[in-house]
Design a protein around this motif. Structure first.
Motif, PDB file in Angstrom:
ATOM      1  N   LEU A  16      -6.983  47.695 -16.414  1.00  0.00           N
ATOM      2  CA  LEU A  16      -6.820  48.593 -15.268  1.00  0.00           C
ATOM      3  C   LEU A  16      -7.975  49.583 -15.145  1.00  0.00           C
ATOM      4  O   LEU A  16      -8.314  50.003 -14.035  1.00  0.00           O
ATOM      5  CB  LEU A  16      -5.490  49.353 -15.383  1.00  0.00           C
ATOM      6  N   SER A  61      -7.666  53.447 -10.543  1.00  0.00           N
ATOM      7  CA  SER A  61      -6.754  53.801 -11.643  1.00  0.00           C
ATOM      8  C   SER A  61      -7.251  54.989 -12.463  1.00  0.00           C
ATOM      9  O   SER A  61      -6.542  55.468 -13.351  1.00  0.00           O
ATOM     10  CB  SER A  61      -6.569  52.598 -12.578  1.00  0.00           C
ATOM     11  N   LYS A  69      -1.180  54.461 -18.234  1.00  0.00           N
ATOM     12  CA  LYS A  69      -1.542  53.054 -18.065  1.00  0.00           C
ATOM     13  C   LYS A  69      -0.989  52.208 -19.212  1.00  0.00           C
ATOM     14  O   LYS A  69      -0.569  51.064 -19.008  1.00  0.00           O
ATOM     15  CB  LYS A  69      -3.063  52.910 -17.943  1.00  0.00           C
ATOM     16  N   LEU A  73       0.879  53.635  -9.831  1.00  0.00           N
ATOM     17  CA  LEU A  73      -0.402  53.813 -10.512  1.00  0.00           C
ATOM     18  C   LEU A  73      -1.533  54.124  -9.534  1.00  0.00           C
ATOM     19  O   LEU A  73      -2.671  54.348  -9.945  1.00  0.00           O
ATOM     20  CB  LEU A  73      -0.760  52.546 -11.289  1.00  0.00           C
ATOM     21  N   LEU A  98      -2.420  51.969  -7.136  1.00  0.00           N
ATOM     22  CA  LEU A  98      -3.093  50.708  -6.866  1.00  0.00           C
ATOM     23  C   LEU A  98      -2.452  49.939  -5.715  1.00  0.00           C
ATOM     24  O   LEU A  98      -2.620  48.728  -5.601  1.00  0.00           O
ATOM     25  CB  LEU A  98      -3.106  49.845  -8.132  1.00  0.00           C
TER      26      LEU A  98
END
Length: 368
Positions: free
Chosen positions: A259, A265, A273, A317, A319
């Motif tokens: 990530l 991120s 994470k 996150l 994303l």
């Protein structure tokens, strides 16, 4: 019994923990170096570092300050190394979060100087370990470096750590919990006594955090906060030291590493994470490994992580806008030949990992 030699860097030479540990630790710090390089980074903790440097001056030391511009990366290390040598520094005092602590350890290792770590949060156990993660200038994980020894002195001052945002402790909880979910997979069948003990310590740590994490976040002045903060900042490192190289990280940290290749991120903490990576690893174990207990564990963790404010999906996150190509890039990195992900007892390819990434929250009520 195996005749192979195992080497373990288990713990710092000395650990000071508790309220006021910083001021009480200055005489011990002074015994390690009179001209320390004080390393930091975050603007948020700049004023705090200024006070600690003033304390060193008052104690008769001659500290020299340096700041990282990026994460723990070669560009910064080269610059700071030159400063350290030009100023005739005889020790490194790293004050900050995990990446600052890693940079301080690696700098001290390369220059053969005494190393003192002063965590300003409980987000990781980096203040304890003989390991440093290296990143690119952009913040992408590149690899890790095993160090000759743990720090010479770790000062875990509750008053300093308590000032950190609650989010950092939640991140540390996720990072510490990964010790169990990863080591039990990679080393659970080991016949090595120390490894077996490390795995069981990781299980006890996980159980403690499951029981006390919420209480710790609710009251940063309570006994549960002290136990949880030390579990994340200290005990997790001890487990890694005892277990050694055979008590490995697996998919949770591999997901983190993948990530970090995505710029979107970078606003998320290491443990956030890694925590998401735990859910992904359990999903892989459930789907590819046919392990229904892993599915139960994932469904057990989801509500706890949500209560702690930890991300449990790609959207959380940050994303949500990541395209398929970007996610495939992250999965390809996480599945590279030398990745810790391959310590899983079954084969995992990038497409398998991508499917797990997008389904961490699925089937929450499916029967065991």
């Amino acid at each position: 019994m195996s005749n192979s030699l195992s080497q373990h860097a288990i713990a710092p030479a000395e650990v000071l923990r508790g309220p006021g540990a910083w001021l009480q630790g200055i005489p011990r710090l002074a015994a390690l170096g009179q001209r320390p390089l004080v390393l930091g980074r975050s603007a948020v903790t700049a004023q705090l570092r200024q006070q600690l440097v003033a304390d060193l001056h008052q104690a008769g030391l001659q500290p020299h300050c340096a700041e990282l511009q990026f994460d723990c990366c070669e560009e910064d290390l080269k610059k700071v190394s030159a400063i350290c040598q030009n100023q005739g520094c005889d020790a490194v005092v790293a004050i900050g979060g995990g990446k600052v602590l890693d940079a301080g350890k690696l700098l001290a290792h390369r220059l053969s100087l005494a190393c003192i770590t002063v965590p300003t949060s409980a987000a990781t156990c980096a203040g304890w370990t003989a390991l440093a993660n290296i990143y690119s200038v952009e913040g992408a994980f590149l690899g890790d470096v095993a160090l000759a020894r743990c720090p010479d002195l770790l000062i875990f001052d509750h008053d300093l750590v308590r000032q950190a945002p609650a989010r950092t402790l939640a991140s540390g909880i996720a990072d510490a919990m990964a010790k169990w979910y990863e080591s039990s997979v990679s080393s659970g069948a080991s016949g090595d006594g120390l490894v077996q003990q490390a795995v069981q310590m990781a299980r006890v740590l996980r159980d403690q955090l499951m029981l006390e994490a919420e209480f710790a976040l609710q009251d940063p002045h309570g006994a549960a906060w002290e136990r949880v903060a030390e579990a994340c900042g200290l005990s997790a490192g001890l487990i890694g030291g005892i277990g050694g190289a055979r008590c490995r990280t697996v998919a949770a940290h591999a997901v983190h590493n993948g990530l970090t290749q995505l710029e979107a991120s970078h606003g998320r903490l290491h443990g956030e994470k890694v925590g998401f990576g735990i859910l992904v690893q359990l999903r892989l174990e459930e789907v590819l490994g046919g392990n229904q207990l892993a599915g139960q564990s994932r469904r057990q963790l989801l509500p706890l992580f949500r209560k702690l404010g930890l991300p449990v999906s790609l959207e959380e996150l940050g994303l949500a806008e990541a395209g398929l190509h970007q996610l495939q890039q992250a999965c390809a990195f996480a599945c590279s030949d030398d990745s810790d992900l391959h310590h899983l007892p079954f084969a995992v390819g990038p497409n398998d990992l991508l499917a797990a990434l997008v389904s961490t929250c699925s089937s929450e009520r499916q029967p065991a």
